[in-house]
Design an enzyme around this catalytic site. Structure first.
Site, short mmCIF file in Angstrom:
data_model
loop_
_atom_site.label_atom_id
_atom_site.label_comp_id
_atom_site.label_asym_id
_atom_site.label_seq_id
_atom_site.Cartn_x
_atom_site.Cartn_y
_atom_site.Cartn_z
N THR A 71 0.85 -1.19 0.00
CA THR A 71 0.00 0.00 0.00
C THR A 71 0.89 1.24 0.00
OG1 THR A 71 -0.18 0.05 2.42
CG2 THR A 71 -1.84 -1.22 1.22
N GLY A 72 0.42 2.29 -0.65
CA GLY A 72 1.26 3.48 -0.80
C GLY A 72 2.50 3.16 -1.62
N GLY A 73 2.35 2.29 -2.60
CA GLY A 73 3.50 1.85 -3.39
C GLY A 73 3.80 2.73 -4.58
N GLY A 130 7.45 2.87 -0.28
CA GLY A 130 6.65 1.84 -0.94
C GLY A 130 7.14 1.55 -2.34
N TYR A 161 1.38 11.09 15.33
CA TYR A 161 2.20 10.21 14.50
C TYR A 161 2.93 9.17 15.35
CZ TYR A 161 5.51 8.92 10.78
OH TYR A 161 6.25 8.23 9.85
N SER A 201 8.10 3.43 12.58
CA SER A 201 8.95 4.63 12.56
C SER A 201 9.79 4.68 13.82
CB SER A 201 8.09 5.90 12.48
OG SER A 201 8.88 7.06 12.65
N SER A 246 5.05 5.79 -4.41
CA SER A 246 6.13 6.75 -4.15
C SER A 246 6.91 6.34 -2.91
CB SER A 246 5.58 8.18 -3.96
OG SER A 246 4.79 8.26 -2.77
N GLY A 247 8.02 6.99 -2.68
CA GLY A 247 8.76 6.86 -1.44
C GLY A 247 9.20 5.44 -1.10
#
Length: 241
Positions: free
Chosen positions: A11-13, A18, A149, A136, A15-16
């Site tokens: 998921t969120g693949g 991912g 966060y 994180s 950019s960044g």
């Protein structure tokens, strides 16, 4: 190649971290499905990744989007071997001046979204599969202005332990990775985006005090995901715990 024949969802693949993970998985032989909210960057990512990748536009916090994506995955992939719950956001939530809606949005995306991604994926997972949450260092650090966060990323660790027990009869491994400061598009729309020059300098000083060897602490030299991801993909290996 360590992932030959494996099928992965990231998921969120688009950019960044991912996208960097998708590159690595494909290089190791996997077929990869990526999700993203932005159709343009999703199309660009799929074009870059090539024929072993498929993209699905979705907001993982929206139940209808998840239902549609997992129905498509069942049709296109059949089963999954790896789920990387990576999609997330940041946002400044300083104590004493935070709007409740901002706090709840961060928790809803980073914690709820991650759980319900995995919840939806479990029926498609093969036995002996691997689930990875993107946590994180803020689970461990006390940085001003990031209460929501930090809470979400800390919650992933506790949640992962419970999920690991739930899925242990199927030998499905559950892990959480905890990246440090990595220069991804999230920084352009996260807390750093609104910082003044002085605030940015203070941020760089903070990271220089907590990042081993002071690597990647300047704004122009943040760690990039293509360099900082582990080359051995340890959490997808059958030897991981």
């Amino acid at each position: 190649m360590k992932l030959t024949g494996k099928k992965a969802l990231i998921t969120g693949g688009n950019s960044g971290i991912g996208l960097a993970t998708a590159r690595l998985f494909i290089a190791e032989g996997a077929q990869v499905a990526i999700t993203g909210r932005d159709q343009k960057t999703l199309d660009e990512a799929v074009a870059e990744l090539g024929p072993h990748a498929r993209g699905y536009r979705a907001d993982i916090t929206v139940a209808e989007d998840r239902e549609r994506v997992f129905a498509a995955l069942a049709k296109d992939f059949g089963k999954l071997d790896i789920v990387f719950a990576n999609a997330g956001i940041s946002g400044r939530t300083p104590t004493g001046s935070t709007d409740e809606a901002i706090f709840e949005k961060v928790i809803h995306t980073d914690l709820n979204g991650a759980f319900f991604t995995v919840n939806s994926a479990v029926p498609l997972l093969n036995d002996n599969s691997s689930i990875i949450f993107n946590g994180s260092v803020h689970n461990y650090l006390g940085q001003p202005g990031l209460a929501a966060y930090a809470a979400a990323k800390g919650g992933l660790v506790s949640m992962a332990r419970a999920i690991a027990v739930d899925l242990s009869p199927r030998n499905i491994r559950v892990n959480v990775v905890a990246p440090g400061a990595i220069k991804t598009p999230l920084w352009k729309r996260g807390p750093l985006a609104a910082m003044s020059t002085d605030e940015s300098a203070t941020e760089a000083k903070f990271f220089s005090s907590v990042v081993p060897l002071a690597v990647g602490v300047s704004r122009k030299n943040w760690q990039k995901p293509c360099y900082s991801l582990p080359r051995r993909i340890p959490h997808t290996s059958t030897r991981s715990s």
